[in-house]
Design a protein around this motif. Structure first.
Motif, PDB file in Angstrom:
ATOM      1  N   ASP A  12       0.840  -1.195   0.000  1.00  0.00           N
ATOM      2  CA  ASP A  12       0.000   0.000   0.000  1.00  0.00           C
ATOM      3  C   ASP A  12       0.876   1.247   0.000  1.00  0.00           C
ATOM      4  N   GLY A  13       0.480   2.235  -0.825  1.00  0.00           N
ATOM      5  CA  GLY A  13       1.245   3.466  -0.932  1.00  0.00           C
ATOM      6  C   GLY A  13       2.378   3.386  -1.923  1.00  0.00           C
ATOM      7  N   GLN A  15       4.255   3.760  -5.467  1.00  0.00           N
ATOM      8  CA  GLN A  15       4.138   4.697  -6.583  1.00  0.00           C
ATOM      9  C   GLN A  15       3.798   3.899  -7.835  1.00  0.00           C
ATOM     10  N   THR A  51      -2.275   2.292  -4.663  1.00  0.00           N
ATOM     11  CA  THR A  51      -1.082   3.088  -4.901  1.00  0.00           C
ATOM     12  C   THR A  51      -1.242   4.489  -4.324  1.00  0.00           C
ATOM     13  N   SER A  52      -0.149   5.235  -4.304  1.00  0.00           N
ATOM     14  CA  SER A  52      -0.176   6.588  -3.748  1.00  0.00           C
ATOM     15  C   SER A  52      -1.087   7.520  -4.540  1.00  0.00           C
ATOM     16  N   SER A  53      -1.358   7.192  -5.807  1.00  0.00           N
ATOM     17  CA  SER A  53      -2.243   8.022  -6.624  1.00  0.00           C
ATOM     18  C   SER A  53      -3.693   7.546  -6.584  1.00  0.00           C
ATOM     19  N   GLY A  77       7.640   4.854  -3.241  1.00  0.00           N
ATOM     20  CA  GLY A  77       6.353   5.475  -2.980  1.00  0.00           C
ATOM     21  C   GLY A  77       6.199   5.810  -1.509  1.00  0.00           C
ATOM     22  N   ARG A  78       5.070   6.418  -1.168  1.00  0.00           N
ATOM     23  CA  ARG A  78       4.846   6.836   0.222  1.00  0.00           C
ATOM     24  C   ARG A  78       4.868   5.663   1.190  1.00  0.00           C
ATOM     25  N   GLY A  79       4.556   4.482   0.690  1.00  0.00           N
ATOM     26  CA  GLY A  79       4.541   3.305   1.546  1.00  0.00           C
ATOM     27  C   GLY A  79       5.903   2.895   2.061  1.00  0.00           C
ATOM     28  N   ARG A  81       7.844   4.957   3.668  1.00  0.00           N
ATOM     29  CA  ARG A  81       8.197   5.816   4.798  1.00  0.00           C
ATOM     30  C   ARG A  81       8.144   5.059   6.126  1.00  0.00           C
TER      31      ARG A  81
END
Length: 319
Positions: A12-13, A15, A51-53, A77-79, A81
């Motif tokens: 999840d998250g 890109q 996804t992040s989008s 992607g944000r996932g 972090r």
């Protein structure tokens, strides 16, 4: 030729373009030469990921399936972090078993967290290079190139550079003609060298605060063929050479010589890509003076002589 399994790790998250860009390259190779790649996508539990989008991607399998990947691709992607310990643990266990370990963008953070980049020279998106270097001091982080290959580990910078890296891998596996056919189909250049800078000199350098120095930056960009030595530039800024060099570096983050070098390289690249001008003419217009001086600069910075660079990056003429 044995079929290679390319496994994309999803979470999840992620890109979406970090996944779809390289995936389209490998899928294009399979279209050109059926039986070359088996492409799979997997999440921890096999469930769809968002996804992040906001795009939802349905994987083919879960990460608990038998591992048979030749090339393991870890997107960013944000996932990345706050990664799942289960995902990091899976990478730590299975990453060493892949013949080729690849990250796109901040996927390098996941690989580093799993201890798979220690002692390696790597890159990631320019905005996250500092964090990668700070959090993982055993990793040698190079913030400049669009991708870096160190043995079986290949890491790429932000988003679309994953396409460049995937094309380079396909070229290694199947040859230049196949990679070129994929690049033409995707309407991208084959191929940006891995050590090409992530962004231009004007973006890489800070804009000077003081107007005389900002004017010098503009002058350099607009007159790459002129005398751009420190003395000439200092005179334009009405400063002594020593004061100018110190102030320029303080306010832009790089020396005048380094800034000039990058601007001239970019100017020469644009002329090679966009004009039919000869190498000798371009070398003069870009401030190199001689074709040999330009050749040395290109090989040092891009790993390719000007003629080879033009052959790679000018679009093929329409038939």
């Amino acid at each position: 030729m044995a079929q290679r399994t390319v496994l994309f790790v999803l979470f999840d998250g992620v890109q979406s373009l970090d996944v779809s860009g390289p995936l389209e390259v490998f899928a294009g190779a399979e279209t050109h030469l059926p039986g070359t790649y088996r492409i799979r996508m997997a999440s921890l539990d096999g469930a769809p990921v968002r996804t992040s989008s906001g795009l939802t991607v349905v994987p083919d399998q879960d990460l608990g399936s038998p591992f048979d990947a030749h090339t393991l691709v870890v997107p960013g992607g944000r996932g990345t972090r706050d990664p799942s310990p289960a995902l990091t643990g899976w990478l730590r266990e299975h990453g060493p078993r892949a013949e080729r370990l690849v990250s796109v963008c901040t996927g390098a953070l996941l690989l580093a967290s799993a201890g798979l980049l220690d002692g390696r020279r790597v890159t990631t998106h320019w905005a996250h290079c500092g964090r990668l270097a700070r959090d993982h001091p055993a990793v040698e982080v190079d913030p400049d190139p669009i991708y870096v290959r160190d043995g079986r580990v290949a890491t790429s910078a932000g988003v679309t550079s994953g396409i460049d890296l995937a094309l380079a891998l396909v070229e290694d596996d199947l040859g230049r003609e196949v990679a070129l056919g994929i690049a033409r189909h995707l309407v991208v250049f084959l191929r940006r060298p891995g050590n090409q800078a992530q962004f231009s000199a004007q973006l890489a350098a800070q804009t000077a605060r003081r107007e005389p120095l900002r004017e010098v930056q503009r002058w350099i960009s607009e007159h790459p063929g002129d005398d751009l030595g420190v003395e000439a530039l200092a005179a334009r800024a009405s400063l002594s050479p020593r004061h100018f060099a110190r102030a320029f570096r303080t306010e832009t983050g790089m020396t005048p010589g380094r800034y000039v070098e990058r601007v001239r390289l970019e100017h020469a690249r644009r002329l090679l890509e966009d004009t039919p001008d000869g190498v000798e003419e371009i070398s003069r217009a870009s401030g190199y003076g001689t074709p040999e001086a330009m050749r040395r600069a290109f090989v040092r910075a891009l790993g390719a002589a000007p003629a080879e660079y033009r052959r790679r990056f000018r679009p093929a003429p329409a038939r």
